[in-house]
Design an enzyme around this catalytic site. Structure first.
Site, mmCIF file in Angstrom:
data_model
loop_
_atom_site.group_PDB
_atom_site.id
_atom_site.type_symbol
_atom_site.label_atom_id
_atom_site.label_comp_id
_atom_site.label_asym_id
_atom_site.label_seq_id
_atom_site.Cartn_x
_atom_site.Cartn_y
_atom_site.Cartn_z
ATOM 1 N N ASP A 166 -14.005 -4.029 -9.682
ATOM 2 C CA ASP A 166 -13.714 -4.779 -8.896
ATOM 3 C C ASP A 166 -13.117 -4.426 -7.707
ATOM 4 O O ASP A 166 -13.305 -2.678 -6.835
ATOM 5 C CB ASP A 166 -11.667 -5.434 -9.313
ATOM 6 C CG ASP A 166 -11.586 -6.399 -8.288
ATOM 7 O OD1 ASP A 166 -12.648 -7.404 -8.260
ATOM 8 O OD2 ASP A 166 -11.163 -7.254 -8.567
ATOM 9 N N LYS A 167 -13.108 -5.394 -6.916
ATOM 10 C CA LYS A 167 -12.445 -5.489 -5.164
ATOM 11 C C LYS A 167 -11.444 -5.358 -4.696
ATOM 12 O O LYS A 167 -11.482 -6.992 -4.938
ATOM 13 C CB LYS A 167 -13.995 -5.529 -4.643
ATOM 14 C CG LYS A 167 -13.871 -5.073 -2.626
ATOM 15 C CD LYS A 167 -13.259 -6.630 -1.594
ATOM 16 C CE LYS A 167 -13.437 -8.101 -2.261
ATOM 17 N NZ LYS A 167 -13.351 -8.688 -1.267
ATOM 18 N N HIS A 168 -11.355 -4.702 -4.488
ATOM 19 C CA HIS A 168 -9.751 -5.969 -3.656
ATOM 20 C C HIS A 168 -9.620 -5.914 -2.183
ATOM 21 O O HIS A 168 -9.855 -4.595 -1.218
ATOM 22 C CB HIS A 168 -8.263 -5.165 -4.311
ATOM 23 C CG HIS A 168 -7.064 -6.168 -3.483
ATOM 24 N ND1 HIS A 168 -6.793 -6.773 -4.141
ATOM 25 C CD2 HIS A 168 -6.471 -5.162 -1.721
ATOM 26 C CE1 HIS A 168 -5.370 -7.245 -3.230
ATOM 27 N NE2 HIS A 168 -4.926 -6.402 -2.454
ATOM 28 N N SER A 169 -9.209 -6.928 -1.679
ATOM 29 C CA SER A 169 -9.518 -6.845 -0.309
ATOM 30 C C SER A 169 -7.905 -7.205 0.789
ATOM 31 O O SER A 169 -6.693 -7.942 -0.307
ATOM 32 C CB SER A 169 -10.231 -7.324 0.723
ATOM 33 O OG SER A 169 -9.807 -7.752 1.918
ATOM 34 N N THR B 128 -8.858 -16.646 -2.046
ATOM 35 C CA THR B 128 -10.001 -17.175 -2.488
ATOM 36 C C THR B 128 -9.601 -18.005 -2.666
ATOM 37 O O THR B 128 -10.311 -18.577 -3.527
ATOM 38 C CB THR B 128 -10.376 -15.428 -2.836
ATOM 39 O OG1 THR B 128 -10.392 -14.497 -2.116
ATOM 40 C CG2 THR B 128 -11.940 -15.820 -4.388
ATOM 41 N N ARG C 146 11.063 -9.071 -2.518
ATOM 42 C CA ARG C 146 10.774 -8.740 -1.529
ATOM 43 C C ARG C 146 10.598 -8.946 -0.747
ATOM 44 O O ARG C 146 10.874 -9.148 0.726
ATOM 45 C CB ARG C 146 9.476 -8.011 -2.029
ATOM 46 C CG ARG C 146 9.858 -6.291 -2.408
ATOM 47 C CD ARG C 146 8.355 -5.691 -3.029
ATOM 48 N NE ARG C 146 7.503 -5.617 -1.957
ATOM 49 C CZ ARG C 146 6.277 -5.450 -1.361
ATOM 50 N NH1 ARG C 146 5.798 -5.823 -2.774
ATOM 51 N NH2 ARG C 146 5.165 -4.534 -0.641
ATOM 52 N N SER D 156 2.225 -2.359 -5.817
ATOM 53 C CA SER D 156 1.593 -3.828 -5.888
ATOM 54 C C SER D 156 0.648 -4.147 -6.264
ATOM 55 O O SER D 156 0.367 -4.999 -7.674
ATOM 56 C CB SER D 156 2.516 -4.623 -4.777
ATOM 57 O OG SER D 156 1.997 -6.196 -5.272
ATOM 58 N N LYS E 57 -1.656 -5.156 -9.831
ATOM 59 C CA LYS E 57 -2.505 -5.495 -10.821
ATOM 60 C C LYS E 57 -3.593 -5.938 -10.537
ATOM 61 O O LYS E 57 -4.895 -5.989 -11.784
ATOM 62 C CB LYS E 57 -2.380 -6.753 -8.874
ATOM 63 C CG LYS E 57 -0.998 -7.702 -10.018
ATOM 64 C CD LYS E 57 -0.715 -8.529 -8.794
ATOM 65 C CE LYS E 57 -1.125 -8.264 -7.149
ATOM 66 N NZ LYS E 57 -0.233 -8.380 -6.266
ATOM 67 N N LYS E 58 -4.315 -4.222 -10.287
ATOM 68 C CA LYS E 58 -6.130 -4.061 -10.089
ATOM 69 C C LYS E 58 -6.316 -3.638 -11.261
ATOM 70 O O LYS E 58 -7.113 -3.770 -12.426
ATOM 71 C CB LYS E 58 -6.541 -3.852 -9.341
ATOM 72 C CG LYS E 58 -6.539 -4.698 -8.088
ATOM 73 C CD LYS E 58 -7.475 -5.565 -7.964
ATOM 74 C CE LYS E 58 -7.237 -7.340 -7.518
ATOM 75 N NZ LYS E 58 -8.885 -7.492 -7.639
HETATM 76 N N1 URA Z 1 -0.136 -7.747 -1.871
HETATM 77 C C1 URA Z 1 -0.185 -7.825 -2.573
HETATM 78 O O1 URA Z 1 -0.499 -7.556 -4.091
HETATM 79 N N2 URA Z 1 1.008 -7.157 -2.425
HETATM 80 C C2 URA Z 1 2.000 -6.484 -2.327
HETATM 81 O O2 URA Z 1 2.819 -6.165 -1.813
HETATM 82 C C3 URA Z 1 1.211 -6.746 -0.116
HETATM 83 C C4 URA Z 1 0.218 -7.695 -0.571
#
Ligand code: URA
Length: 427
Positions: free
Chosen positions: A80-83, A120, A168, A183, A187-188
């Site tokens: 996967d890619k995260h931006s 997205t 937060r 965070s 998730k990834k």
């Molecule tokens: N995006 C996220 O998923 N978590 C954060 O804490 C900040 C940006």
């Protein structure tokens, strides 16, 4: 263990043990640790930071708070890619099908707009019928049958992040590198990946405004991936102007489809291919960057990536061929001759929100037909009254949109120095 001792240890700059972090996160998710205590430790972390070991331990505990996707032994590598988000960033829509054509599987869990940046999922929802609320089981089926999926998070994925992020947001503790890294990475990693690439953006339209803060975040996430056994690399990319020409929802899907048909703008393709190269190399699907680039280009040249995207859209209930409405266009003109010297990309993002293409309140409905097209880039020479952009919006919001765009695009006598789009690799 008394949560107050753990809070005071971090407050005084101490390094928390894995057990202490685990007890805190587990206790918070179980409702045994109160919001005010979690707020206190989040602020202590914001002020004191965390060591790489602490950040990895926090990521691990957050990940363990929910389910982790499991995949069959021997299947193609999961990537996967995260931006970190930007203006006009539609890379996911182009890259996921390209990777799926290279014998990789992409279980992409994406989000909605955050701050001024578009989401997205919001973009994809401008495709008629497209569903972004798949169950984990449905998501798994799409990955196995098509090779890629792009959908939203379910409630059972990293519930600790859901709860902590909301806290937060209202306690001024979002911009903390270890909290952001934990965070994002939790998730990834819940996707059950074999490799991850991170697009960490810096500049006026990015979450991280400076190169230094983007580099620090990239290093923290790459190191967390390494400690947790998932190879991760990151590219630092420039977000001082939109990626591609089109910004909005429907218009970004249109530009992504054009890119999959071989007509993508050079900057979008440069970032997309560079991120893809990272994953082909880290999964051993390509030996050199040159070979990886060739493989990726072939998915476009043969029409395979375009076809894959249409299949993914259909598997998620959408109809890619159904017309997507784009609001009427009007021009933003240059007020004087000169060079495009600076672009406030965050203001451009706010312009889209103002045109109802993004949310002002959590439950706002979006108008997917709005957005704009940039007709100039940083460093371009312009004449007075030359069109700088087209704004797509109904009359009600068009004037405000044009004003914001005009304010965001600065024209000066001197040609600015424009840095590279991909500044460096962290890995
Ligand atoms: N995006 C996220 O998923 N978590 C954060 O804490 C900040 C940006």
């Amino acid at each position: 263990m008394n949560p107050v001792w753990i809070i005071s240890k971090k407050r005084d700059g101490g390094e928390l043990t894995d057990n202490e972090i685990g007890e805190f996160v587990d206790g918070y998710v179980a409702g045994e640790i109160a919001d005010y205590q979690m707020s206190a430790i989040a602020m202590a972390i914001y002020l004191r930071g965390m060591t790489p070991r602490e950040t990895a331990a926090l990521t691990d505990c957050m990940l363990a708070s929910g389910v982790r996707l499991a995949w069959d032994e021997g299947c193609s590598p999961l990537v996967d890619k995260h931006s970190t988000g930007g203006i006009g960033d539609k890379v996911s829509l182009v890259l996921a099908p390209m990777l799926a054509c290279c014998d990789l599987q992409v279980p992409m869990i994406s989000g909605r707009g955050l701050g001024a940046t578009g989401g997205t999922l919001d973009k994809l929802e401008s495709i008629r019928g497209f569903r972004t609320d798949l169950s984990l089981d449905a998501m798994r089926k799409v990955v196995v049958s098509v090779g890629c999926v792009i959908t939203g998070a379910t409630a059972d994925l990293v519930p600790a992040d859901r709860k902590l992020y909301a806290l937060r947001d209202v306690t001024a503790t979002v911009p903390s590198i270890p909290l952001i890294a934990a965070s994002i990475m939790s998730k990834k990693l819940a996707e059950g990946l074999d490799a991850l690439v991170l697009d960490v953006k810096f500049g006026s339209g990015a979450f991280m405004k400076t190169v230094e803060s983007a580099r620090e975040l990239a290093q923290s996430m790459v190191e967390t991936g390494r400690r947790m056994g998932v190879p991760a690399t990151a590219l630092l990319t420039d977000m001082n102007q939109p990626l591609g020409r089109l910004v909005g929802n429907a218009v970004e899907v249109d530009e992504s489809v054009a890119a999959l048909e071989g007509n993508g703008p050079p900057d979008l393709m440069e970032v997309t291919v560079a991120l893809g190269v990272e994953l082909l190399i880290s999964t051993g699907r390509a030996e050199t960057a040159e070979k990886a680039r060739e493989q990726l280009q072939k998915t476009i040249d043969t029409g395979a990536a375009r076809e894959k995207f249409a299949k993914m859209v259909a598997a998620q209930g959408g109809d890619l061929d159904a017309p997507r409405t784009v609001a009427v266009g009007s021009e933003v003109l240059a007020s004087r001759p000169g060079f495009v010297a600076a672009i406030d990309a965050e203001l451009l993002g706010q312009a889209v929100i103002g045109m109802r293409g993004g949310r002002q309140q959590l439950d706002d409905a979006l108008d997917h037909s709005t957005g704009f097209e940039m007709l100039v880039r940083l460093g371009d020479r312009v004449d007075a009254n030359q069109p700088l952009a087209h704004v797509f919006a109904d009359n009600l919001f068009a004037e405000e949109g044009r004003e914001r765009l005009a304010a965001a695009i600065q024209i000066a006598d001197e040609r600015p120095t424009v840095g590279p789009l991909i500044l460096e690799r962290v890995g």
